[in-house]
Each structure stands twice: as C-alpha cells, then as structure tokens.
Design an enzyme around this catalytic site. Structure first.
Site, PDB file in Angstrom:
ATOM      1  CG  PHE A   1      -1.972   1.002   1.245  1.00 57.41           C
ATOM      2  CD1 PHE A   1      -3.098   0.846   0.445  1.00 57.41           C
ATOM      3  CD2 PHE A   1      -1.876   2.123   2.051  1.00 57.41           C
ATOM      4  CE1 PHE A   1      -4.111   1.790   0.454  1.00 57.41           C
ATOM      5  CE2 PHE A   1      -2.898   3.085   2.056  1.00 57.41           C
ATOM      6  CZ  PHE A   1      -4.012   2.911   1.256  1.00 57.41           C
TER       7      PHE A   1
ATOM      8  CG  ASP B   1       0.485  -2.949   6.713  1.00 57.63           C
ATOM      9  OD1 ASP B   1      -0.591  -3.362   7.195  1.00 57.63           O
ATOM     10  OD2 ASP B   1       0.676  -1.769   6.376  1.00 57.63           O
TER      11      ASP B   1
ATOM     12  CE1 TYR C   1      -9.036   1.969   7.559  1.00 59.48           C
ATOM     13  CE2 TYR C   1      -7.870   2.926   9.423  1.00 59.48           C
ATOM     14  CZ  TYR C   1      -7.936   2.629   8.076  1.00 59.48           C
ATOM     15  OH  TYR C   1      -6.905   2.983   7.258  1.00 59.48           O
ATOM     16  CE  LYS C   2      -7.520  -0.701   5.551  1.00 57.29           C
ATOM     17  NZ  LYS C   2      -6.129  -0.706   5.081  1.00 57.29           N
TER      18      LYS C   2
ATOM     19  NE  ARG D   1     -10.529  -3.121  -1.920  1.00 54.33           N
ATOM     20  CZ  ARG D   1      -9.819  -2.432  -1.008  1.00 54.33           C
ATOM     21  NH1 ARG D   1      -8.518  -2.612  -0.921  1.00 54.33           N
ATOM     22  NH2 ARG D   1     -10.402  -1.559  -0.223  1.00 54.33           N
TER      23      ARG D   1
HETATM   24  C1  LIG Z   1      -5.495   0.604   4.793  1.00 50.61           C
HETATM   25  C2  LIG Z   1      -4.001   0.496   4.848  1.00 50.61           C
HETATM   26  C3  LIG Z   1      -3.242   1.460   5.521  1.00 50.61           C
HETATM   27  C4  LIG Z   1      -3.926   2.671   6.098  1.00 50.61           C
HETATM   28  O1  LIG Z   1      -3.075   3.454   6.832  1.00 50.61           O
HETATM   29  P1  LIG Z   1      -3.692   4.610   7.763  1.00 50.61           P
HETATM   30  O2  LIG Z   1      -2.517   5.245   8.336  1.00 50.61           O
HETATM   31  O3  LIG Z   1      -4.591   3.927   8.739  1.00 50.61           O
HETATM   32  O4  LIG Z   1      -4.481   5.516   6.882  1.00 50.61           O
HETATM   33  C5  LIG Z   1      -1.876   1.256   5.616  1.00 50.61           C
HETATM   34  N1  LIG Z   1      -1.278   0.189   5.068  1.00 50.61           N
HETATM   35  C6  LIG Z   1      -1.986  -0.744   4.389  1.00 50.61           C
HETATM   36  C7  LIG Z   1      -1.301  -1.923   3.801  1.00 50.61           C
HETATM   37  C8  LIG Z   1      -3.368  -0.602   4.245  1.00 50.61           C
HETATM   38  O5  LIG Z   1      -4.077  -1.496   3.558  1.00 50.61           O
END
Ligand SMILES: *Cc1c(COP(=O)(O)O)cnc(C)c1O
Length: 411
Positions: free
Chosen positions: A127, A198, A223-224, A370
């Site tokens: 990400f 991660d 939050y996911k 998705r």
């Molecule tokens: C959703 C996601 C994030 C989100 O990071 P925030 O700091 O919470 O906005 C980070 N890394 C990955 C791999 C994600 O899927």
C-alpha cells in the site's frame, strides 16, 4: 444445474457456524456490504459502549477515569485482544496511532537494530503509505539507506545479505494476493534481515500466526476487518525478544518508563509500552474494544473456511454470469486473502452503479473492482444476490450513465 447450485449454497448458509454473528452488526436495510476490508460495519455493542465512555467515564469520572476506568492500560488490553487474532502471545501488541505512523515507528526501530545494512526491501503490491513512510525515513536518516521495491513474486529472490529490513503487506490491497508469511520470514532471517508485516487486510480476516512465524514487527488497521470504526486506532507488534533492545524514534511521554515522574530525560518503558507516544484516544479505543467482543468466541480457522467458501462462490458466479469481467485475484484460495477483485475497463462506473443498487464494493485505480468478504456478516445468499445485481448491471450496461462516471474525492 441452477437448482443443484442453489441447494449447495443454501445448505452452506444453513450449516454456517457463524450465521448468528450477523445479528451482532447493524447493517442498513437493502445493503450488501462487500467493503468490510475498507471500513467494517458498526457492531451492535459499540453505540452503548460509546455512550458509557462519554457519559459515565468522561462525563462523570472526568480525570479520575484514567484510574477508575483503567483508561491508562486500555491500549495494552485492546492490543492483547488483537494479539489473539494475529497469533501473538500477550504483551507484544499495543493499539495506538494509525497504521502509517506505526509503520514509521517499527521501521525506524528495525533499522536501528540492523545498523550495518542499508536496504529496505518491499514490493510494488504494498500500500502506498507504507512506501511513502519508508521514503521519509530514508531521507530523514540520511545514512545511505535504499528502498528497494520489487514485484511481489520477486521478493523471495531479492532477499540477500544487503537487506536490513524486509517490509511487506501480507495481503495485496488490490488483488488480494497473500504472501507466505512463514516462508518469507524464515528466508529473510536466514539472510540476517529483520521482517515487518503489515496486516491491514489480514487481521480479523483469517488466522495470522506472528509468533509461530517468528515475525519481528507487525502493524495493522483497526477499522477494516476489526470493525473499530472510522479512524480507529491501529495496532503494532514487537516480538518479545526485541522489546528491550528497541530504541523508539518517537520518544513521547506515554512511552516513558515513568510518565508521571515528569523527568526531563527520556527513559523508555520496559516492553511494548515504549512504543506508545502520546495520550491514547480513549473514545476510539473504547469503540474498538467493544467491536472486538464479536471475535471472542470465534475460531479463526472456522472464519477462514467460510471466507474461502464465500470467495469461491463469488468467483464462480461472476465468471459464469459476467464473462466481460476478468479475475484479478489469485484463483487458488491458499494464496488469496478475504477479498476478490475483477478488472473491468469501466470499473469505476461499474462500482458506482453497484453502490446505487445497494451492493457496496470499492474501486481501485486503474480498473479494479474490489469486493471484501467478511464472514461474520456476509452469507452465501448475499453473494448470490450481489452477483444477480452485478449481472443485470453488466448485461444492461446500466453502469454507462453519466452520474456513474463522475469521480468522487474518496474512491
Ligand atoms: C489501509 C491500509 C493502511 C492505512 O493506513 P492509515 O494510516 O490507517 O491511513 C496502511 N497500510 C496498508 C497496507 C493498508 O491497507
């Protein structure tokens, strides 16, 4: 043919050991929510807990609540509950900050444990925020670090004795492709590298085994799949064997050994507590804590079994009904997370048309539609209904209306 297929999936729902869990969530009428991998739905337990945290704890106890309601240890208590879901023994996970900041914290810590080496190895399936944070650390440290980004399938071959830290997201946010955590961790360790995972799209989606894989560090979102609400605190894992050697880069007072001694000099807390920075967001942590209740009696292997079943049904039904869409996820369940993606040239408009019919998925540039499958509140009947609506939209080209092409700020 159709009759036997229907019998099949109806039997799956009838025998679903997680069926009762749907009632633990508030899902709006008419919505099939296939976006729990972006923002989980509201658990029933959360509103009452929020009201209590606001009206009683904050409203009545005020500053005394830090002791009376044990606010001070809430990050660790929530961390241990998440730890159970990601295979971490107690004392190794804390809930804090957001994932981006936690990436910064663990990457800085990992680099400081392997100072002779200069390469941060990651992949193009990561990400972007993880890569951005690595770029920021590289530039800030100014010690000659290099961020090496290879294709996901080339990671194993790129591990060598120049790598200080391998930092990967286990499940690719676009395709759902899932890395083999145990094998890659072992390979990196054999080459003398440390490993950061991660778990943004893993935690709460399937069983993760951080301790068993001997992972060094991990981060993930609240939050996911964990349903902690918008902007919920993230989490961070440091293996017990590293905790007393880790020098935090963000040396805030909440990570101090004695925050209320108000010493002028920083001295890290023993253990995971040193990874805390500032005052924890108690209201958000309370929501996340209540959201985790639904997992208490869930066997993550049972959850995974249902996730695979939902994803396989979805793939089969979409391919049968909509040959115009191309599978972008691995076909093999063993290397796929809890989401399925399809490519479609007008993917953005397609997703908007689906949302207008109550089927909420999301779009990821350039052409990926998705769909996340959260086994706690999605049934096989939901999958079939979503596929019927998708088929109708594709067949009638209902997506090709001007309002479905207009891009919103958040996609
Ligand atoms: C959703 C996601 C994030 C989100 O990071 P925030 O700091 O919470 O906005 C980070 N890394 C990955 C791999 C994600 O899927």
């Amino acid at each position: 043919m159709t009759a036997s297929r229907e019998t099949d999936w109806q039997a799956l729902d009838r025998n679903d050991p997680l069926a009762a869990k749907k009632a633990a969530f508030r899902i709006p009428d008419g919505v099939i929510y296939l976006d729990g991998n972006s923002l989980g739905v509201l658990p029933e337990a959360v509103p009452a807990r929020m009201a209590k945290a606001v009206e009683q704890e904050w409203g009545q106890s005020l500053i005394r609540a830090w002791n009376e309601h044990d606010w001070f240890t809430l990050p660790q208590r929530v961390g241990d509950r998440i730890g159970r879901l990601v295979g971490a023994a107690p004392g190794q996970v804390t809930a804090c900050d957001n994932t981006s900041i936690n990436v910064f914290k663990v990457l800085a810590a990992a680099l400081s444990l392997n100072p002779q080496r200069k390469v941060i190895l990651s992949d193009s399936g990561n990400f972007p925020t993880d890569l951005y944070m690595a770029q920021g650390i590289r530039d800030m440290l100014d010690k000659g670090h290099e961020l090496k980004v290879v294709a996901p399938e080339e990671v194993a071959g790129a591990i060598d004795d120049s790598v200080a830290v391998m930092m990967l997201t286990q499940v690719d946010y676009r395709t759902g492709r899932c890395h083999d955590m145990a094998a890659l961790t072992k390979k990196a360790h054999d080459a003398g590298a440390l490993v950061i995972w991660d778990l943004a799209h893993s935690a709460g989606a399937f069983a993760v085994e951080l301790d068993a894989a001997a992972a060094d560090f991990a981060v993930g979102c609240g939050y996911k799949y964990l349903n902690g609400g918008p902007g919920a605190p993230a989490f961070l894992y440091v293996a017990a064997r590293h905790q007393d050697r880790v020098a935090p880069a963000l040396t805030g007072w909440m990570g101090h050994d004695a925050p209320f001694a108000f010493d002028l000099d920083y001295r890290p807390d023993a253990g995971i507590g040193r990874m805390r920075v500032g005052t924890p967001p108690i209201l958000s942590l309370s929501a996340l804590d209540a959201a985790l209740d639904v997992f208490d009696d869930v066997d993550m292997n049972v959850l995974r079994e249902k996730s695979v079943s939902l994803c396989e049904l979805f793939i089969a039904e979409v391919e049968r009904r909509c040959p115009e869409l191309t599978l972008a996820s691995p076909r093999e369940a063993a290397v796929r997370g809890s989401q399925v993606s399809f490519c479609f040239d007008n993917g953005y408009a397609l997703v908007q048309a689906l949302i207008s019919r109550g089927v909420i998925g999301d779009f990821r540039a350039p052409d990926v539609a998705r769909f996340g499958f959260t086994p706690l509140y999605i049934s096989h009947a939901d999958v079939i209904r979503a596929c019927e609506i998708l088929e109708e939209i594709v067949k009638t080209r209902a997506w090709d209306r001007p309002e479905f092409h207009a891009r919103a700020k958040v996609t």
